[in-house]
Design an enzyme around this catalytic site. Structure first.
Site, PDB file in Angstrom:
ATOM      1  N   THR A  25       0.863  -1.186   0.000  1.00 32.32           N
ATOM      2  CA  THR A  25       0.000   0.000   0.000  1.00 32.32           C
ATOM      3  C   THR A  25       0.889   1.222   0.000  1.00 32.32           C
ATOM      4  O   THR A  25       1.969   1.216   0.586  1.00 32.32           O
ATOM      5  CB  THR A  25      -0.880   0.077   1.269  1.00 32.32           C
ATOM      6  OG1 THR A  25      -0.006   0.186   2.391  1.00 32.32           O
ATOM      7  CG2 THR A  25      -1.760  -1.126   1.413  1.00 32.32           C
ATOM      8  N   GLU A  64      -5.902  -3.549   0.065  1.00 27.84           N
ATOM      9  CA  GLU A  64      -6.180  -4.679   0.961  1.00 27.84           C
ATOM     10  C   GLU A  64      -7.375  -5.497   0.494  1.00 27.84           C
ATOM     11  O   GLU A  64      -7.649  -6.571   1.019  1.00 27.84           O
ATOM     12  CB  GLU A  64      -6.474  -4.166   2.384  1.00 27.84           C
ATOM     13  CG  GLU A  64      -5.268  -3.618   3.137  1.00 27.84           C
ATOM     14  CD  GLU A  64      -5.023  -2.142   2.849  1.00 27.84           C
ATOM     15  OE1 GLU A  64      -5.462  -1.647   1.791  1.00 27.84           O
ATOM     16  OE2 GLU A  64      -4.386  -1.484   3.687  1.00 27.84           O
ATOM     17  N   LYS A  83     -13.838  18.143  11.962  1.00 24.51           N
ATOM     18  CA  LYS A  83     -14.740  18.174  13.125  1.00 24.51           C
ATOM     19  C   LYS A  83     -14.957  19.622  13.528  1.00 24.51           C
ATOM     20  O   LYS A  83     -14.059  20.274  14.021  1.00 24.51           O
ATOM     21  CB  LYS A  83     -14.138  17.385  14.284  1.00 24.51           C
ATOM     22  CG  LYS A  83     -14.032  15.919  13.964  1.00 24.51           C
ATOM     23  CD  LYS A  83     -13.457  15.115  15.113  1.00 24.51           C
ATOM     24  CE  LYS A  83     -13.163  13.714  14.611  1.00 24.51           C
ATOM     25  NZ  LYS A  83     -11.727  13.424  14.515  1.00 24.51           N
ATOM     26  N   TRP A 136     -19.468  16.615  12.137  1.00 24.37           N
ATOM     27  CA  TRP A 136     -18.533  16.282  11.077  1.00 24.37           C
ATOM     28  C   TRP A 136     -18.926  16.965   9.769  1.00 24.37           C
ATOM     29  O   TRP A 136     -20.096  16.976   9.389  1.00 24.37           O
ATOM     30  CB  TRP A 136     -18.507  14.778  10.831  1.00 24.37           C
ATOM     31  CG  TRP A 136     -17.804  14.018  11.908  1.00 24.37           C
ATOM     32  CD1 TRP A 136     -17.214  14.527  13.036  1.00 24.37           C
ATOM     33  CD2 TRP A 136     -17.609  12.606  11.954  1.00 24.37           C
ATOM     34  NE1 TRP A 136     -16.679  13.521  13.786  1.00 24.37           N
ATOM     35  CE2 TRP A 136     -16.904  12.329  13.159  1.00 24.37           C
ATOM     36  CE3 TRP A 136     -17.947  11.549  11.124  1.00 24.37           C
ATOM     37  CZ2 TRP A 136     -16.531  11.036  13.520  1.00 24.37           C
ATOM     38  CZ3 TRP A 136     -17.586  10.255  11.487  1.00 24.37           C
ATOM     39  CH2 TRP A 136     -16.882  10.010  12.665  1.00 24.37           C
TER      40      TRP A 136
HETATM   41  P1  AMP Z   1      -5.423   2.333  -2.008  1.00 24.52           P
HETATM   42  O1  AMP Z   1      -5.285   1.139  -1.165  1.00 24.52           O
HETATM   43  O2  AMP Z   1      -4.150   3.093  -2.177  1.00 24.52           O
HETATM   44  O3  AMP Z   1      -6.070   2.014  -3.308  1.00 24.52           O
HETATM   45  O4  AMP Z   1      -6.378   3.350  -1.253  1.00 24.52           O
HETATM   46  C1  AMP Z   1      -7.642   2.959  -0.775  1.00 24.52           C
HETATM   47  C2  AMP Z   1      -8.394   4.162  -0.286  1.00 24.52           C
HETATM   48  O5  AMP Z   1      -8.738   5.025  -1.383  1.00 24.52           O
HETATM   49  C3  AMP Z   1      -9.722   3.845   0.335  1.00 24.52           C
HETATM   50  O6  AMP Z   1      -9.590   3.406   1.670  1.00 24.52           O
HETATM   51  C4  AMP Z   1     -10.454   5.169   0.213  1.00 24.52           C
HETATM   52  O7  AMP Z   1     -10.064   6.074   1.233  1.00 24.52           O
HETATM   53  C5  AMP Z   1      -9.952   5.693  -1.104  1.00 24.52           C
HETATM   54  N1  AMP Z   1     -10.937   5.416  -2.153  1.00 24.52           N
HETATM   55  C6  AMP Z   1     -10.914   4.418  -3.059  1.00 24.52           C
HETATM   56  N2  AMP Z   1     -11.964   4.513  -3.892  1.00 24.52           N
HETATM   57  C7  AMP Z   1     -12.682   5.585  -3.507  1.00 24.52           C
HETATM   58  C8  AMP Z   1     -13.896   6.208  -3.951  1.00 24.52           C
HETATM   59  N3  AMP Z   1     -14.565   5.769  -5.012  1.00 24.52           N
HETATM   60  N4  AMP Z   1     -14.352   7.277  -3.272  1.00 24.52           N
HETATM   61  C9  AMP Z   1     -13.691   7.758  -2.200  1.00 24.52           C
HETATM   62  N5  AMP Z   1     -12.534   7.234  -1.739  1.00 24.52           N
HETATM   63  C10 AMP Z   1     -12.043   6.157  -2.381  1.00 24.52           C
END
Ligand code: AMP
Length: 546
Positions: free
Chosen positions: A185, A331, A441, A446
């Site tokens: 990640t 993940e 906040k 929120w």
């Molecule tokens: P990654 O593991 O780098 O792909 O990041 C995952 C994170 O990206 C998620 O936990 C979200 O916070 C964000 N994310 C992924 N898809 C979306 C979406 N369609 N809208 C908002 N946040 C998203």
């Protein structure tokens, strides 16, 4: 009593065999550093995958070696995906946009034995090779004619190795729990964390991704993954594509060139593409400026960060393209939810329809969701209540790979804490409002930075927008809007606030608007709020500064 059905393991080898036998003549088209448009068939791809498996054996890679790749989306990377995983090894895709120190960390942490590297990233690896003593050799993904001069030790040329390798290879019978892929990640704090996919999780996600209410894939599709193959396996499309026998179209190093993307779409019959919102903007702008059609493109999976309504509408109204707004995580292999209609949502009109389009959609079958409060109590799915999003499922990671030290995301009760905050409506439609650490906040309530950004992005003069919370003596935090104007626009902060005033609650309105030339992004193209907060560390709101 046990059933009496055959016990056939779910492996990528099964998908590969199916592709090779049943879709042998389907095409794979790639842009690469050494060819503007390379094309061949599935049959050729998997023949070369067998040669590559022989190459891995003759290089002396161990039976379960982690093999790193630093590559663009192209046919050689596809061959590596299958050859490495189906020979029982682990395909460790590395994001070349990470800092050198991070790449060094993950190569050493994964104990990569060999690194396959695209010509464009050779110099990046030269800078860190000395600090990666466990790497036994490097293979540059090109042919002899394009082989660069390099200081990399024990370096080989991909095509030269393949040319002398036999194309017969007995793929081993693997257990479905065998690890097949590894992706770290792009964590914004601490060291990157490794997610170790197995064959079963990849196969199950491929099946789910192909479903009608997900990407709705078939052998009639042309798939253009713009999302990089180093970012969660290009969201599983190289597996789901072969599962259904679709044409695969890869943009190689030209993934941010909208003219090349448009050429590939129209000339190669691309019907579905996928990427983060930041890659879609240039494509939409380019199409608007040149008047080019994006036909036959019909669907675009957009995820990775929230897709603004303006983008969903631009694709729909100008190009007849349906945006499939999706949410997921490294993940989660990564697909968690996809916004596809049910009869109730399809019947919505006007602003209710727009609101609905902003949802990240319903969970794919195989993924379970829940939202909880601070005391881990379940919250209702009423479309209003907001809580911490937790998941479990067939392609969700159970633990991080060799994580030294605490990782509290995996709970003892079997749920994974995503770190996202959302509401879920009675039909299961998720609406992500924030990352837990980005939520603002204000006076105990929120404010959703994602909703504010979305509304700001709808303004015709705004190219990109970010909202962060800044300290306030009375309200604890108040929102600050940071905006990149569209080229040539001369909009002022007041006008944007007025625009927002017509779209969000009054107490949500940002206390100030700051204009910048560009916003910081992470290695996967998402807004980096961490970096933005750092850049604005000395900023004070007007009423606080006095
Ligand atoms: P990654 O593991 O780098 O792909 O990041 C995952 C994170 O990206 C998620 O936990 C979200 O916070 C964000 N994310 C992924 N898809 C979306 C979406 N369609 N809208 C908002 N946040 C998203």
């Amino acid at each position: 009593m046990l059933g009496l059905m055959m016990d056939m393991p779910l492996t990528l080898t099964m998908i590969m065999r199916h592709g090779e036998r049943s879709h042998a003549q389907q095409e794979i088209v790639s842009v690469t550093a050494d060819s503007p448009r390379h094309r061949y068939t599935y049959a050729e791809c998997f023949r070369r995958a067998r040669q590559l498996a022989n190459v891995l054996r003759s290089l002396g890679a161990s039976a379960d070696a982690r093999i790193g790749t630093l590559g663009w989306n192209d046919y050689r990377h596809m061959e590596l995906y299958y050859a490495i995983s189906c020979s029982g090894r682990v395909c460790h895709t590395i994001n070349p946009r990470l800092f050198d120190a991070q790449i060094e960390y993950i190569v050493n942490h994964a104990e990569d034995e060999f690194l396959f590297v695209d010509v464009s990233f050779v110099s990046k690896l030269e800078a860190i090779a000395l600090n990666c003593p466990g790497v036994r050799g490097y293979v540059v993904m090109t042919d002899a004619a394009h082989m660069p001069a390099t200081t990399l030790p024990n370096v080989h040329c991909y095509e030269t190795l393949l040319a002398s390798a036999a194309d017969t290879y007995e793929w081993p019978d693997l257990e479905e729990s065998t690890a097949g892929g590894l992706c770290y990640t792009s964590g914004t704090t601490g060291n990157p964390k490794g997610v170790l996919y197995n064959h079963r999780s990849a196969v199950m996600m491929a099946y789910a991704a192909a479903l009608p209410d997900a990407a709705n894939l078939s052998a009639m599709d042309g798939i253009l993954p713009i999302v990089p193959m180093f970012h969660v396996n290009a969201w599983g499309l190289p597996f789901a594509g072969v599962l259904v026998g679709a044409k695969m179209v890869f943009p190689g190093p030209r993934l941010s060139a909208p003219d090349i993307l448009a050429d590939l779409i129209t000339e190669e019959g691309v019907t579905i593409s996928a990427g983060v919102p930041t890659v879609c903007l240039p494509l939409l702008d380019y199409a608007a400026q040149t008047g080019r059609s994006l036909a036959p493109l019909a669907r675009f999976i957009i995820g990775g960060s929230a897709c603004p309504l303006s983008m969903i509408e631009a694709f729909r109204d100008r190009h007849g393209v349906k945006v499939l707004h999706a949410w997921g995580m490294t993940e989660m292999s990564p697909l968690g939810t996809v916004n596809a209609d049910n009869p109730k949502s399809a019947a919505l009109t006007d602003s209710a329809r727009s609101e609905q389009l902003l949802s990240q959609g319903r969970p794919l079958p195989g993924v379970e969701l829940k939202i909880t409060d601070d005391d881990n109590r379940d919250l209702p799915w009423d479309g209003q209540t907001v809580g911490a999003l937790k998941v479990r499922g067939l392609w969700v990671c159970r633990d991080y790979y060799r994580l030294d030290g605490a990782g509290d995301a995996h709970q003892a009760d079997g749920w994974f804490v995503t770190g996202d905050i959302c509401s879920i409506d009675p039909s299961g439609f998720v609406r992500i409002t924030d990352r837990a650490k980005d939520v603002i906040k204000s006076g105990g309530e929120w404010i959703s930075s994602i909703d504010l950004e979305n509304a700001a992005m709808g303004h015709p003069d705004v190219a990109e927008a970010a909202v962060i919370g800044v300290p306030h003596p009375k309200w604890q935090e108040r929102p600050l809007l940071v905006v990149v104007k569209k080229a040539g626009a001369s909009i002022e902060g007041k006008a944007i606030i007025q625009w927002l005033g017509e779209r969000v609650a009054k107490w949500w309105l940002p206390d100030d608007v700051v204009f910048v030339d560009e916003l910081p992004h992470t290695a996967t193209g998402k807004l980096s709020k961490l970096e933005l907060r750092k850049r604005l560390a000395d900023y004070q709101l007007p009423d606080v500064a006095g």
